[in-house]
Write an enzyme that holds these catalytic residues in place. Structure first.
Site, PDB file in Angstrom:
ATOM      1  N   LYS A 129      16.135  40.957  -4.114  1.00 37.28           N
ATOM      2  CA  LYS A 129      15.161  40.049  -4.746  1.00 37.28           C
ATOM      3  C   LYS A 129      13.784  40.161  -4.089  1.00 37.28           C
ATOM      4  CE  LYS A 129      14.771  35.481  -3.602  1.00 37.28           C
ATOM      5  NZ  LYS A 129      15.220  34.113  -3.389  1.00 37.28           N
TER       6      LYS A 129
ATOM      7  N   ASP B 135      23.936  30.662  -2.863  1.00 33.46           N
ATOM      8  CA  ASP B 135      22.681  30.702  -2.106  1.00 33.46           C
ATOM      9  C   ASP B 135      22.667  29.533  -1.127  1.00 33.46           C
ATOM     10  OD1 ASP B 135      20.215  31.600  -1.324  1.00 33.46           O
ATOM     11  OD2 ASP B 135      19.341  31.595  -3.333  1.00 33.46           O
TER      12      ASP B 135
ATOM     13  N   ASP C 102      20.177  37.411  -2.694  1.00 29.61           N
ATOM     14  CA  ASP C 102      19.225  38.185  -1.876  1.00 29.61           C
ATOM     15  C   ASP C 102      19.834  38.449  -0.500  1.00 29.61           C
ATOM     16  OD1 ASP C 102      18.717  35.921  -0.213  1.00 29.61           O
ATOM     17  OD2 ASP C 102      17.259  35.187  -1.652  1.00 29.61           O
TER      18      ASP C 102
ATOM     19  N   ARG D 183      10.168  37.879  -4.113  1.00 31.79           N
ATOM     20  CA  ARG D 183       9.522  36.669  -4.624  1.00 31.79           C
ATOM     21  C   ARG D 183       8.078  36.965  -4.966  1.00 31.79           C
ATOM     22  NH1 ARG D 183      10.523  31.604  -5.313  1.00 31.79           N
ATOM     23  NH2 ARG D 183      12.559  31.647  -4.301  1.00 31.79           N
TER      24      ARG D 183
ATOM     25  N   ASP E 152       0.826  -1.220   0.000  1.00 28.92           N
ATOM     26  CA  ASP E 152       0.000   0.000   0.000  1.00 28.92           C
ATOM     27  C   ASP E 152       0.855   1.263   0.000  1.00 28.92           C
ATOM     28  OD1 ASP E 152       1.072   0.002   2.500  1.00 28.92           O
ATOM     29  OD2 ASP E 152      -0.834  -0.020   3.582  1.00 28.92           O
TER      30      ASP E 152
ATOM     31  N   GLU F 243       3.133   2.197   2.143  1.00 31.43           N
ATOM     32  CA  GLU F 243       3.665   2.676   3.423  1.00 31.43           C
ATOM     33  C   GLU F 243       5.122   2.254   3.541  1.00 31.43           C
ATOM     34  OE1 GLU F 243       1.202   1.261   6.590  1.00 31.43           O
ATOM     35  OE2 GLU F 243      -0.314   2.810   6.248  1.00 31.43           O
TER      36      GLU F 243
ATOM     37  N   ARG G  43      11.677  26.733   5.027  1.00 33.68           N
ATOM     38  CA  ARG G  43      11.441  28.084   4.503  1.00 33.68           C
ATOM     39  C   ARG G  43      10.137  28.680   5.015  1.00 33.68           C
ATOM     40  NH1 ARG G  43      12.543  27.831  -1.833  1.00 33.68           N
ATOM     41  NH2 ARG G  43      11.599  25.779  -1.599  1.00 33.68           N
ATOM     42  N   GLN G  44       9.177  27.814   5.394  1.00 31.86           N
ATOM     43  CA  GLN G  44       7.929  28.335   5.981  1.00 31.86           C
ATOM     44  C   GLN G  44       8.183  28.459   7.484  1.00 31.86           C
ATOM     45  OE1 GLN G  44       5.049  29.181   4.329  1.00 31.86           O
ATOM     46  NE2 GLN G  44       3.779  29.585   6.106  1.00 31.86           N
TER      47      GLN G  44
ATOM     48  N   HIS H  33      17.581  27.521   6.757  1.00 34.40           N
ATOM     49  CA  HIS H  33      17.143  28.755   6.097  1.00 34.40           C
ATOM     50  C   HIS H  33      17.228  29.939   7.066  1.00 34.40           C
ATOM     51  CE1 HIS H  33      15.480  31.071   2.959  1.00 34.40           C
ATOM     52  NE2 HIS H  33      14.460  31.454   3.706  1.00 34.40           N
TER      53      HIS H  33
HETATM   54  C1  R5P Z   1      15.148  31.906  -0.355  1.00 33.93           C
HETATM   55  O1  R5P Z   1      15.146  32.847   0.403  1.00 33.93           O
HETATM   56  C2  R5P Z   1      16.308  30.978  -0.512  1.00 33.93           C
HETATM   57  O2  R5P Z   1      17.475  31.489   0.075  1.00 33.93           O
HETATM   58  C3  R5P Z   1      16.573  30.667  -1.947  1.00 33.93           C
HETATM   59  O3  R5P Z   1      16.959  31.851  -2.615  1.00 33.93           O
HETATM   60  C4  R5P Z   1      15.365  30.117  -2.628  1.00 33.93           C
HETATM   61  O4  R5P Z   1      14.772  29.165  -1.818  1.00 33.93           O
HETATM   62  C5  R5P Z   1      15.693  29.517  -3.957  1.00 33.93           C
HETATM   63  O5  R5P Z   1      14.523  29.026  -4.523  1.00 33.93           O
HETATM   64  P1  R5P Z   1      14.341  28.981  -6.100  1.00 33.93           P
HETATM   65  O6  R5P Z   1      15.513  28.207  -6.650  1.00 33.93           O
HETATM   66  O7  R5P Z   1      13.044  28.271  -6.305  1.00 33.93           O
HETATM   67  O8  R5P Z   1      14.307  30.382  -6.591  1.00 33.93           O
END
Ligand code: R5P
Length: 285
Positions: free
Chosen positions: A185, A211, A162, A187, A34, A36, A89-90, A123
Site C-alpha cells: 500500500k 489491520d 500493508d 498512502r 464554556d 471546558e 501514527r505521527q 501503531h
Molecule cells: C496505517 O499504517 C494503519 O495501519 C492503517 O492501515 C490506517 O491507519 C488505516 O487508515 P484508513 O482507514 O484511513 O485507511
C-alpha cells in the site's frame, strides 16, 4: 485497587473491573458552560492502587486523561491503560517542521505516582520509548484470531493490507494454521491510498483483512476491491481499533464488506471483541 474508566472507555473499564471481581469507581465527567471539561472521582482513592483506563481517540479524551491523572494525586500508585492512543501514527517527522505528535502525547502522560503505562497494539512499538515511565504494549490480535475461528469460514485467508501489520497477521495465521498474504500500500493523502494490484488465491474463499486500525476505511475499501476482482467469496474487515471516522462505515458497506470485526479499545457498535481479558491478565502480573 480502584478501576477508573475515563469517559471514552467506560464499558471497557466495567469489563476489566468485572474480570477482577470488582466494581468500577464512579467518576463524574461534565462540561462547564464554556465547554471546558471537568472530572471528579467520587470515591476516596487516597493510598489506593488506581488503574485509569481511557482511550485518547479525540483531543477531549486526551484532556480527560490528563485531568484524571491529576485527580489521582493522593493515590499510592497509578497504572494507566490507554487502549487506543490517538496521534500515534505521527510517530516521526515526515516533513521538516512537523511535530512528532506521538512523542508530544506520550511525554504529557506523567505523574509522580505513575507506576506503569499500558497501550494496546500501538501503531509502532517504538512510541513506548517516548513515555517517561515504564510502558508496555499489549497484543489484542490473538483475540481477533479466536473470533475469526468462531466464524467457521470457507477456506479462510488472512490478509494484511500493508507491510506495517505484516508480522501481526503472519503471527495470527501461524497460531490458527491459516493461509495469509499481504498487500503493498502507498498512502497518497489522509483518506486516499493505492494498492499494487496483486493476484491472490481467493477464488471462492472467505477473506479477513486485518489491520491495527480502521480510520477513514480507505485502506480496507481499496483492498476489498482487489479481492473482489480476484473472486473472493465473503470479505470481512477486522481491526483492533475501530476509529471509523467520517463515512467509513458507509464506505466499507458500499465496498461490499460482509462485516466489520473490532475490539472495544474504541467503543463502537462494531466492538464485539473485548480486550478486557488481556488488560486483566497484565494487571494481575
Ligand atoms: C496505517 O499504517 C494503519 O495501519 C492503517 O492501515 C490506517 O491507519 C488505516 O487508515 P484508513 O482507514 O484511513 O485507511
Amino acid at each position: 485497587m480502584k478501576i477508573i474508566g475515563g469517559p471514552s472507555s467506560q464499558a471497557l473499564a466495567c469489563r476489566v473491573a468485572a474480570g477482577l471481581n470488582m466494581k468500577p469507581t464512579i467518576t463524574d465527567f461534565i462540561r462547564f458552560p464554556d465547554n471546558e471539561q471537568y472530572v471528579q472521582i467520587k470515591e476516596d482513592i487516597a493510598g489506593e492502587e488506581v488503574v485509569l483506563i481511557q482511550s485518547t481517540t479525540t483531543d477531549s479524551d486526551f484532556v480527560a486523561l490528563l485531568q484524571l491523572l491529576d485527580a489521582c494525586e493522593a493515590a499510592e500508585k497509578i497504572k494507566v491503560v490507554i487502549p487506543y492512543m490517538g496521534y500515534a501514527r505521527q510517530d516521526q517527522k515526515f516533513k521538516d517542521g512537523e511535530a512528532v505528535s506521538a512523542r508530544a502525547m506520550a511525554k504529557a502522560v506523567t505523574a509522580k505516582n505513575l507506576e506503569k503505562i499500558y497501550t494496546i497494539n500501538l501503531h509502532k512499538r517504538s512510541t513506548l520509548d517516548h513515555f517517561s515511565h515504564p510502558a508496555e504494549d499489549l497484543d489484542a490480535s490473538k483475540l481477533i484470531a479466536e473470533y475469526a475461528v468462531s466464524l467457521n469460514l470457507e477456506r479462510p485467508l488472512l490478509v494484511a493490507p500493508d507491510k506495517g501489520v505484516r508480522d501481526m497477521v503472519e503471527n495470527m495465521a501461524a497460531g490458527l494454521k491459516l493461509d495469509w498474504d499481504v498487500f503493498d500500500k502507498t498512502r497518497l493523502a489522509g483518506d486516499k491510498v493505492v494498492m499494487a494490484d496483486k493476484k491472490m488465491d481467493v477464488e471462492g474463499r472467505d477473506v479477513i483483512i486485518v489491520d491495527d486500525m480502521i480510520a477513514t476505511g480507505g485502506t480496507m475499501a481499496e483492498a476489498v476491491s482487489i479481492l473482489d476482482k480476484n473472486g473472493a467469496h465473503n470479505v470481512y474487515v477486522a481491526c483492533v481499533h475501530p476509529v471509523l471516522t467520517r463515512n467509513a462505515v458507509l464506505r466499507l458497506s458500499n465496498a461490499g464488506v460482509k462485516d466489520i470485526i473490532a475490539t472495544d479499545t474504541v467503543e463502537k457498535i462494531q466492538s464485539r471483541i473485548s480486550v478486557a481479558p488481556i488488560i486483566v491478565e497484565a494487571l494481575k502480573k
